[in-house]
Write a protein that holds these residues in place. Structure first.
Motif, PDB file in Angstrom:
ATOM      1  N   LYS A  14      50.993  41.083  52.289  1.00  0.00           N
ATOM      2  CA  LYS A  14      49.564  41.002  51.968  1.00  0.00           C
ATOM      3  C   LYS A  14      49.344  41.131  50.470  1.00  0.00           C
ATOM      4  O   LYS A  14      48.534  40.416  49.887  1.00  0.00           O
ATOM      5  CB  LYS A  14      48.771  42.084  52.711  1.00  0.00           C
ATOM      6  N   GLN A  15      50.070  42.045  49.849  1.00  0.00           N
ATOM      7  CA  GLN A  15      49.918  42.236  48.406  1.00  0.00           C
ATOM      8  C   GLN A  15      50.328  40.983  47.646  1.00  0.00           C
ATOM      9  O   GLN A  15      49.710  40.637  46.648  1.00  0.00           O
ATOM     10  CB  GLN A  15      50.720  43.448  47.929  1.00  0.00           C
ATOM     11  N   ILE A  18      47.447  38.654  47.800  1.00  0.00           N
ATOM     12  CA  ILE A  18      46.381  39.144  46.921  1.00  0.00           C
ATOM     13  C   ILE A  18      46.707  38.823  45.469  1.00  0.00           C
ATOM     14  O   ILE A  18      45.871  38.290  44.734  1.00  0.00           O
ATOM     15  CB  ILE A  18      46.167  40.659  47.117  1.00  0.00           C
ATOM     16  N   LEU A  59      40.601  36.427  53.112  1.00  0.00           N
ATOM     17  CA  LEU A  59      41.423  37.088  52.088  1.00  0.00           C
ATOM     18  C   LEU A  59      40.526  37.721  51.029  1.00  0.00           C
ATOM     19  O   LEU A  59      40.704  38.887  50.666  1.00  0.00           O
ATOM     20  CB  LEU A  59      42.394  36.093  51.451  1.00  0.00           C
ATOM     21  N   TYR A  62      38.834  40.749  52.417  1.00  0.00           N
ATOM     22  CA  TYR A  62      39.791  41.856  52.498  1.00  0.00           C
ATOM     23  C   TYR A  62      39.978  42.520  51.129  1.00  0.00           C
ATOM     24  O   TYR A  62      39.970  43.748  51.018  1.00  0.00           O
ATOM     25  CB  TYR A  62      41.131  41.336  53.025  1.00  0.00           C
ATOM     26  N   ILE A  63      40.122  41.718  50.100  1.00  0.00           N
ATOM     27  CA  ILE A  63      40.308  42.249  48.738  1.00  0.00           C
ATOM     28  C   ILE A  63      39.111  43.097  48.335  1.00  0.00           C
ATOM     29  O   ILE A  63      39.262  44.205  47.828  1.00  0.00           O
ATOM     30  CB  ILE A  63      40.531  41.104  47.726  1.00  0.00           C
ATOM     31  N   ASN A 102      40.426  43.283  39.020  1.00  0.00           N
ATOM     32  CA  ASN A 102      40.865  42.400  40.090  1.00  0.00           C
ATOM     33  C   ASN A 102      39.727  41.732  40.839  1.00  0.00           C
ATOM     34  O   ASN A 102      39.970  40.871  41.671  1.00  0.00           O
ATOM     35  CB  ASN A 102      41.789  43.125  41.070  1.00  0.00           C
TER      36      ASN A 102
END
Length: 186
Positions: A14-15, A18, A59, A62-63, A102
């Motif tokens: 997942k990272q 991201i 995605l 989620y971030i 981010n």
């Protein structure tokens, strides 16, 4: 032991998605970012991406959700007291949330991202405020006050972030927390 290894691998995967997405965000418009772009940057195949996320919107969601939660936990260590210091720390966490590198992005994302950012941080504020107001108000009182307080905190920070900043964040946080507490006491 296999579960722990599997969880670490899932987290790392997942990272990588991201990280790849965040690199792409600074280079191209959201509409032009493809799953192929994301998976190529993450060095993972498309099937693996779809095992974690339905699409790039999920995605991004989620971030942002993870960032909202992390900002609050960082300032409050996960526990908030409904007092001057507790509310001040919540306000400061919203400042951090909006200033994280981010989630800063090209101007083409602003119309799409800002409403999602607002929703994510307000939802996180509601969760933490509900816990903080646990014994102070019965459930019907919490259901009335929590959304109002969350909106007040968010709006105060958002006005500072998008306007001319003549006072520092700490002072803004203290003023907002005083306003919240005085409002509830009256």
């Amino acid at each position: 032991m296999a579960t722990k290894v599997n969880n670490i691998r899932l987290t790392q995967t997942k990272q990588s998605f991201i990280d790849s997405f965040l690199r792409l965000v600074s280079l191209k418009d959201f509409e032009k970012i493809t799953i192929v772009d994301i998976t190529k940057g993450a060095k993972v195949n498309r099937a693996t991406f779809y095992a974690h996320f339905n699409d790039k919107y999920e995605l991004l969601d989620y971030i942002m959700g993870d960032s909202a939660s992390a900002a609050i936990v960082k300032h409050t260590e996960g526990e908030i007291k409904f007092d001057q210091e507790g509310i001040t720390q919540l306000v400061l966490s919203v400042f951090d949330f909006y200033q994280q590198p981010n989630i800063q992005c090209r101007s083409s994302y602003i119309g799409m991202v800002v409403p999602q950012l607002k929703e994510k941080i307000i939802n996180e504020l509601k969760v933490h405020l509900s816990n903080a107001l646990g014994d102070i108000y019965p459930d019907h009182g919490k259901s009335f006050y929590v959304p109002i307080i969350a909106q007040m905190i968010h709006e105060g920070v958002y006005q500072w972030v998008t306007g001319n900043n003549t006072i520092n964040q700490q002072e803004v946080a203290e003023r907002i927390s005083s306003l919240v507490l005085r409002g509830l006491q009256s």
